[in-house]
Scaffold this motif. Structure first.
Motif, PDB file in Angstrom:
ATOM      1  N   ASP B 189       0.565  -1.285   0.330  1.00 18.43           N
ATOM      2  CA  ASP B 189      -0.212   0.030   0.051  1.00 18.43           C
ATOM      3  C   ASP B 189       0.875   1.242   0.408  1.00 18.43           C
ATOM      4  OD1 ASP B 189      -2.719  -1.394   1.812  1.00 18.43           O
ATOM      5  OD2 ASP B 189      -2.397  -2.184  -0.076  1.00 18.43           O
ATOM      6  N   SER B 190       1.902   1.376   0.777  1.00 15.69           N
ATOM      7  CA  SER B 190       2.607   2.840   0.962  1.00 15.69           C
ATOM      8  C   SER B 190       3.392   2.277  -0.256  1.00 15.69           C
ATOM      9  CB  SER B 190       3.358   2.643   2.282  1.00 15.69           C
ATOM     10  OG  SER B 190       3.977   1.335   2.373  1.00 15.69           O
ATOM     11  N   VAL B 191       4.318   1.776  -0.715  1.00 15.99           N
ATOM     12  CA  VAL B 191       5.446   1.785  -1.758  1.00 15.99           C
ATOM     13  C   VAL B 191       5.245   2.342  -3.334  1.00 15.99           C
ATOM     14  CG1 VAL B 191       7.142   0.458  -2.510  1.00 15.99           C
ATOM     15  CG2 VAL B 191       6.462   0.098  -0.603  1.00 15.99           C
ATOM     16  N   ASN B 192       5.378   3.160  -3.662  1.00 17.59           N
ATOM     17  CA  ASN B 192       4.823   3.451  -5.433  1.00 17.59           C
ATOM     18  C   ASN B 192       5.827   2.975  -5.836  1.00 17.59           C
ATOM     19  OD1 ASN B 192       4.806   4.994  -7.497  1.00 17.59           O
ATOM     20  ND2 ASN B 192       2.462   5.872  -6.164  1.00 17.59           N
ATOM     21  N   PHE B 193       5.550   1.890  -6.772  1.00 12.63           N
ATOM     22  CA  PHE B 193       6.615   1.690  -8.690  1.00 12.63           C
ATOM     23  C   PHE B 193       7.028   2.809  -8.728  1.00 12.63           C
ATOM     24  CE2 PHE B 193       8.974  -1.101  -9.909  1.00 12.63           C
ATOM     25  CZ  PHE B 193       8.709  -0.679 -11.175  1.00 12.63           C
ATOM     26  N   VAL B 194       6.572   3.801  -9.124  1.00 19.73           N
ATOM     27  CA  VAL B 194       7.467   5.019  -9.883  1.00 19.73           C
ATOM     28  C   VAL B 194       8.032   5.759  -8.422  1.00 19.73           C
ATOM     29  CG1 VAL B 194       7.331   7.359 -10.921  1.00 19.73           C
ATOM     30  CG2 VAL B 194       5.827   4.432 -11.577  1.00 19.73           C
ATOM     31  N   ASP B 195       7.576   6.119  -7.732  1.00 21.60           N
ATOM     32  CA  ASP B 195       8.347   7.700  -6.943  1.00 21.60           C
ATOM     33  C   ASP B 195       8.901   6.335  -5.882  1.00 21.60           C
ATOM     34  OD1 ASP B 195       4.612   8.864  -5.744  1.00 21.60           O
ATOM     35  OD2 ASP B 195       6.798   9.179  -7.565  1.00 21.60           O
ATOM     36  N   ASP B 196       8.958   5.447  -5.427  1.00 22.45           N
ATOM     37  CA  ASP B 196       9.460   5.211  -4.541  1.00 22.45           C
ATOM     38  C   ASP B 196      11.086   3.753  -5.245  1.00 22.45           C
ATOM     39  OD1 ASP B 196       7.125   4.941  -2.308  1.00 22.45           O
ATOM     40  OD2 ASP B 196       8.886   6.077  -2.029  1.00 22.45           O
ATOM     41  N   VAL B 197      10.727   2.934  -5.670  1.00 26.11           N
ATOM     42  CA  VAL B 197      11.434   2.411  -6.647  1.00 26.11           C
ATOM     43  C   VAL B 197      12.321   2.856  -7.515  1.00 26.11           C
ATOM     44  CG1 VAL B 197      11.910  -0.029  -8.049  1.00 26.11           C
ATOM     45  CG2 VAL B 197       9.769  -0.121  -6.059  1.00 26.11           C
ATOM     46  N   LEU B 198      11.520   3.310  -8.364  1.00 27.45           N
ATOM     47  CA  LEU B 198      12.357   4.470  -9.508  1.00 27.45           C
ATOM     48  C   LEU B 198      13.125   4.800  -9.675  1.00 27.45           C
ATOM     49  CD1 LEU B 198       9.471   3.652 -12.664  1.00 27.45           C
ATOM     50  CD2 LEU B 198      11.491   2.026 -12.151  1.00 27.45           C
ATOM     51  N   ASN B 199      12.820   5.765  -8.505  1.00 26.46           N
ATOM     52  CA  ASN B 199      13.506   7.081  -7.883  1.00 26.46           C
ATOM     53  C   ASN B 199      14.664   6.900  -7.741  1.00 26.46           C
ATOM     54  OD1 ASN B 199      12.419   9.299  -8.558  1.00 26.46           O
ATOM     55  ND2 ASN B 199      10.675   9.492  -7.207  1.00 26.46           N
TER      56      ASN B 199
ATOM     57  N   LEU C  53      -5.889  13.246   2.642  1.00 23.96           N
ATOM     58  CA  LEU C  53      -5.452  12.268   1.363  1.00 23.96           C
ATOM     59  C   LEU C  53      -4.750  13.010  -0.050  1.00 23.96           C
ATOM     60  CD1 LEU C  53      -7.377  10.018   0.718  1.00 23.96           C
ATOM     61  CD2 LEU C  53      -9.263  11.884  -0.382  1.00 23.96           C
ATOM     62  N   ARG C  54      -4.395  11.765  -0.540  1.00 16.50           N
ATOM     63  CA  ARG C  54      -3.417  11.960  -1.488  1.00 16.50           C
ATOM     64  C   ARG C  54      -3.729  11.877  -3.519  1.00 16.50           C
ATOM     65  NH1 ARG C  54       0.921  10.833   1.256  1.00 16.50           N
ATOM     66  NH2 ARG C  54       1.357   9.239   0.144  1.00 16.50           N
ATOM     67  N   PRO C  55      -3.741  11.911  -4.623  1.00 17.04           N
ATOM     68  CA  PRO C  55      -4.055  11.264  -5.271  1.00 17.04           C
ATOM     69  C   PRO C  55      -3.707   9.937  -5.406  1.00 17.04           C
ATOM     70  CG  PRO C  55      -3.429  13.246  -5.970  1.00 17.04           C
ATOM     71  CD  PRO C  55      -2.725  13.622  -4.519  1.00 17.04           C
ATOM     72  N   GLN C  56      -4.151   8.811  -5.944  1.00 17.44           N
ATOM     73  CA  GLN C  56      -3.847   7.603  -5.955  1.00 17.44           C
ATOM     74  C   GLN C  56      -4.228   6.823  -4.007  1.00 17.44           C
ATOM     75  OE1 GLN C  56       0.485   7.444  -6.502  1.00 17.44           O
ATOM     76  NE2 GLN C  56      -0.267   6.990  -9.593  1.00 17.44           N
ATOM     77  N   ALA C  57      -4.811   7.351  -3.556  1.00 15.29           N
ATOM     78  CA  ALA C  57      -5.296   6.774  -2.172  1.00 15.29           C
ATOM     79  C   ALA C  57      -6.553   5.645  -2.959  1.00 15.29           C
ATOM     80  CB  ALA C  57      -5.475   7.699  -1.190  1.00 15.29           C
ATOM     81  N   LYS C  58      -6.030   4.899  -2.074  1.00 16.02           N
ATOM     82  CA  LYS C  58      -7.189   3.307  -2.292  1.00 16.02           C
ATOM     83  C   LYS C  58      -8.749   4.142  -1.846  1.00 16.02           C
ATOM     84  CE  LYS C  58      -6.375   0.987   1.892  1.00 16.02           C
ATOM     85  NZ  LYS C  58      -5.452   0.344   2.740  1.00 16.02           N
ATOM     86  N   VAL C  59      -9.833   3.681  -2.412  1.00 17.43           N
ATOM     87  CA  VAL C  59     -10.925   3.719  -2.147  1.00 17.43           C
ATOM     88  C   VAL C  59     -11.017   2.365  -1.357  1.00 17.43           C
ATOM     89  CG1 VAL C  59     -13.345   4.451  -3.083  1.00 17.43           C
ATOM     90  CG2 VAL C  59     -11.208   5.934  -3.939  1.00 17.43           C
ATOM     91  N   THR C  60     -12.418   2.490  -1.187  1.00 20.54           N
ATOM     92  CA  THR C  60     -12.359   0.710   0.011  1.00 20.54           C
ATOM     93  C   THR C  60     -14.095   1.142   0.275  1.00 20.54           C
ATOM     94  OG1 THR C  60     -12.484   1.069   2.279  1.00 20.54           O
ATOM     95  CG2 THR C  60     -10.272   0.915   0.975  1.00 20.54           C
ATOM     96  N   MET C  61     -14.972  -0.356   0.299  1.00 20.54           N
ATOM     97  CA  MET C  61     -15.910  -0.410   0.870  1.00 20.54           C
ATOM     98  C   MET C  61     -15.626  -1.823   1.383  1.00 20.54           C
ATOM     99  SD  MET C  61     -19.940  -0.963  -1.483  1.00 20.54           S
ATOM    100  CE  MET C  61     -19.512   0.759  -1.323  1.00 20.54           C
ATOM    101  N   SER C  62     -16.009  -1.372   2.927  1.00 16.35           N
ATOM    102  CA  SER C  62     -16.020  -2.518   3.932  1.00 16.35           C
ATOM    103  C   SER C  62     -14.521  -3.071   3.859  1.00 16.35           C
ATOM    104  CB  SER C  62     -17.045  -4.035   3.832  1.00 16.35           C
ATOM    105  OG  SER C  62     -18.241  -3.201   3.141  1.00 16.35           O
ATOM    106  N   GLY C  63     -13.531  -2.615   3.558  1.00 17.29           N
ATOM    107  CA  GLY C  63     -12.654  -2.930   3.862  1.00 17.29           C
ATOM    108  C   GLY C  63     -11.788  -2.841   2.412  1.00 17.29           C
ATOM    109  N   VAL C  64     -12.870  -3.582   2.006  1.00 21.95           N
ATOM    110  CA  VAL C  64     -11.871  -3.891   0.520  1.00 21.95           C
ATOM    111  C   VAL C  64     -11.735  -3.068  -0.733  1.00 21.95           C
ATOM    112  CG1 VAL C  64     -12.629  -5.309  -1.356  1.00 21.95           C
ATOM    113  CG2 VAL C  64     -13.218  -6.634   0.578  1.00 21.95           C
ATOM    114  N   ARG C  65     -10.860  -3.087  -0.708  1.00 21.17           N
ATOM    115  CA  ARG C  65     -10.013  -1.842  -1.993  1.00 21.17           C
ATOM    116  C   ARG C  65     -11.108  -2.601  -3.129  1.00 21.17           C
ATOM    117  NH1 ARG C  65      -4.610   0.129  -3.784  1.00 21.17           N
ATOM    118  NH2 ARG C  65      -5.156   0.917  -5.882  1.00 21.17           N
ATOM    119  N   ILE C  66     -12.269  -1.104  -4.092  1.00 17.13           N
ATOM    120  CA  ILE C  66     -12.811  -1.683  -4.931  1.00 17.13           C
ATOM    121  C   ILE C  66     -11.953  -0.525  -5.791  1.00 17.13           C
ATOM    122  CG2 ILE C  66     -14.482  -2.134  -3.908  1.00 17.13           C
ATOM    123  CD1 ILE C  66     -16.003   0.041  -4.113  1.00 17.13           C
ATOM    124  N   GLY C  67     -11.081   0.781  -5.708  1.00 15.55           N
ATOM    125  CA  GLY C  67     -11.093   1.467  -6.561  1.00 15.55           C
ATOM    126  C   GLY C  67      -9.671   2.990  -5.912  1.00 15.55           C
TER     127      GLY C  67
END
Lengths: 271, 260, 153
Positions: B189-199, C53-67
């Motif tokens: 969840d926290s390691v981003n391929f482009v921002d972290d690994v590729l950098n 909150l940042r872009p690429q943060a996950k969107v979940t429902m009941s804890g399951v990632r859906i987007g």
């Protein structure tokens, strides 16, 4: 000298850092003969070879090889000229990552497009001439100093050059290797009709095979002539050098106060 | 007094001219045509520079990963955040430790070997005789080594990171009892391929170029005596290490400076 | 030459190891493969405060990632934050239009993400729709201030 001249050095000036290495040197290297350049250590004899080879550029003066000014040549022409020259370094300078065979084959691969079979034949012939055909797969680190130099000689003549430059070829060799090398140099020279320029300070060996000798000291030519004429030359500098006399114009004693005064002086006077 | 100032001036001019020489050297070596059998020469250098550094990189990576997990766990557990161990180990390694430590090890092992080898070739006049035969040593000796270093260090960095993360897993999950699922999922969840690994890989490319450049130049430029060689080897390790650390700061500021 | 064969093999393995390592770092370590499926639909929501909150943060429902969150902009009309997200298209038309979106924090001090909770309305959300019911991020300072002012009472 009536022989045609292969290499001509005119009014050569070269300095390194603050020291003048050459202050107006004129040399004429005759075709087909062995010419020795001798002199006390540090007179820049290796530098002279590098200047002739085009690796270093003089501050003033010209070096002509077969009529061509080495330092005015464009790259392509310099490359072609180098094909006609061979150089033998003091340490042999074999490439440590290639074996003996590949070392000798190197100039052939660089300068020609010959097929492998022909290269093999040429390399084996050169190695045979120096007596090391059986050592062809050894690595340079496995060779003794004398053997390395012989391989380097084979490499230097691999392309059948017209001019060979020898940098201290006899330095530090045991008597047998020395004898072998001296004979080889003479033999190769005669067999190939080479012009050889040899830089050395081994008087006995060099004078035994050289056809003409130049003695350089203090950045200039001190004397020149055939070995016979130099042997009987009366000039004090030449005599000291040629006969290896410990004392003469180059003094034995480093400048110091008078010996008796020094010993008998009360402590602290000359310290 | 004036003597000191003059000496300082001379030293500055010497340093500047040496940097200038180094720059010209780099440009001439990189932008030259490969020699015949250039690929083979490069391959050989990849072995000496890359493959032979693998052992030290793997062992160091493993130990560093394990220590990170150990130290990290003790701190995180006091915040009740021990599940974040995976992401802590992975981020530290991928962003910083793998590129930097692998580069420092590389400078010490491969860098000093390169300097010594080229220096020895210079001292035994192999470089001169190569020129006399008509081959440019920059093409035949220097360029393959530069390219080998440039390609090897990123590979070594990646291996360091992988082994370090695995070492962290061994200590964190197998020994300290962090839940295996959270080690990996928090990390993902926290390691981003482009921002972290590729950098991190970009850093290692920069380091690879700089370290190899310094090593090869020091060997080529030294005074050809045995003392000259040993001084140049020391200089390679010192300069390369300092360069890595300095560049790391600059790169980190550029890459990660405006996150969050 | 035999020596060359081993050399080439060694270097080849070395380079392959590097590539595999990179793949490992991509998949297992940074969750690259667990990326977005190809078919997605877009929803947006406005929040009074997006917190961390940042872009690429996950969107979940009941804890399951859906987007995931794709874009965060300041809405010039309402002066709050407009968050755009892309969700797996198998949920297109399955979420009721009174679904709520809340900004949650993972763990105590972790990163923030969006959690959706469906409601009971009969109409469904489709591509391009807006989620109206939103709960802003908990900002620690506001929380502390509230706590302190409550204590003072």
């Amino acid at each position: 000298m009536n022989d045609p001249i292969m290499v001509e050095v005119k009014d050569l000036h070269f300095s390194r850092g603050n020291t003048d290495v050459f202050r107006g040197v004129d040399l004429q290297i005759p075709l087909g003969k062995i010419t020795a350049i001798m002199g006390p250590s540090g007179t820049g004899k290796t530098t002279l070879l590098k200047l002739i080879g085009g690796q270093l550029v003089p501050d003033r003066g010209q070096i002509l090889i077969d009529g061509q000014d080495v330092h005015q040549l464009p790259r392509r022409s310099l490359f072609t000229l180098r094909r006609r020259m061979g150089m033998l370094f003091q340490s042999g300078a074999l490439f440590s990552d290639l074996d003996v065979f590949e070392n000798v084959a190197f100039p052939l691969r660089v300068h020609t497009e010959l097929p492998n079979a022909m290269i093999r034949d040429i390399v084996l012939m050169k190695l045979q001439a120096v007596g090391l055909r059986g050592a062809r797969h050894l690595m340079p680190s496995e060779l003794s100093g004398g053997m390395a130099r012989r391989v380097a000689l084979a490499r230097a003549v691999a392309l059948d050059p017209e001019l060979v430059l020898y940098d201290e070829p006899f330095a530090g060799q045991d008597p047998i290797s020395m004898g072998v090398l001296v004979q080889l140099v003479k033999k190769v020279n005669q067999a190939l009709g080479l012009t050889a320029v040899m830089v050395s300070h081994d008087i006995k060996e060099t004078l035994s095979i050289a056809d003409y000798v130049y003695i350089i000291a203090d950045g200039q030519v001190m004397a020149h002539g055939t070995p016979q004429t130099l042997n009987v030359n009366e000039d004090a500098h030449v005599k000291q050098f040629v006969h290896g006399e410990p004392d003469g114009p180059v003094p034995f004693h480093y400048p110091a106060p008078d010996f008796f005064d020094d010993i008998l002086a009360p402590a602290g006077q000359f310290s | 007094m004036t003597g000191h100032i003059a000496a300082l001036g001379r030293a500055t001019l010497d340093t500047l001219s040496s940097i200038g020489r180094a720059g010209l050297f780099l440009v001439q070596s990189i932008f030259c045509l490969p020699p015949r059998e250039g690929f083979h020469l490069w391959l050989r250098q990849m072995h000496f520079v890359g493959v032979m550094s693998v052992a030290i990189v793997l062992v160091s990576g493993l130990f560093i990963g394990m220590v990170l997990a150990l130290q990290g766990f003790t701190i995180l557990v006091s915040f009740g955040a021990d599940e974040a161990l995976g992401q802590m180990v992975a981020l530290s390694l991928v962003r910083e430790l793998a590129p930097v430590v692998a580069a420092l090890l590389f400078a010490g092992r491969a860098g000093s070997a390169l300097t010594a080898e080229i220096g020895l070739m210079k001292a035994t006049e192999q470089l001169t005789s190569m020129e006399m035969i008509g081959v440019d040593p920059l093409r035949r000796i220097v360029a393959p080594r530069l390219w080998a270093g440039f390609v090897s260090l990123p590979i070594l960095t990646v291996l360091f990171g992988v082994v370090g993360i695995w070492g962290g897993y061994l200590v964190g999950v197998d020994w300290l009892g962090v839940y295996k699922g959270s080690y990996w999922s928090n990390m993902q969840d926290s390691v981003n391929f482009v921002d972290d690994v590729l950098n991190g890989v970009v850093k290692s490319l920069v380091f690879g170029l700089v370290v190899t450049w310094i090593a090869v130049f020091q060997g080529y430029d030294l005074i050809p005596t045995s003392e000259g060689i040993s001084r140049a080897t020391t200089r390679t390790v010192v300069y390369a290490s300092l360069a890595v650390l300095g560049l790391d700061f600059v790169l980190t500021a550029l890459m990660f400076g405006d996150l969050g | 030459m035999k020596r060359n064969k081993f050399l080439e093999l060694g270097v080849g393995i070395f380079m392959l190891a590097g590539i595999l390592g990179l793949v490992f770092l991509g998949l297992r370590v940074s969750g690259l493969g667990v990326g977005m499926p190809n078919d997605t639909f877009t929803l947006s929501a406005n929040f009074a405060n997006i917190g961390g909150l940042r872009p690429q943060a996950k969107v979940t429902m009941s804890g399951v990632r859906i987007g995931e969150v794709t874009d965060i902009q300041l809405d010039p009309k309402w002066f709050d934050a407009k968050v755009t997200m892309q969700l797996d298209s198998k949920y297109d038309g399955k979420l009721s239009n009174d679904t709520t979106a809340a900004i949650l924090t993972s763990g105590l001090l972790g990163e923030q993400y969006i959690g959706l909770t469906v409601g009971g309305a009969p109409d469904m959300l489709r591509d391009g729709d807006v989620i109206h019911d939103t709960q802003q991020a908990l900002v620690l300072e506001e929380l502390i201030q509230k706590f302190v002012s409550n204590m003072a009472k």
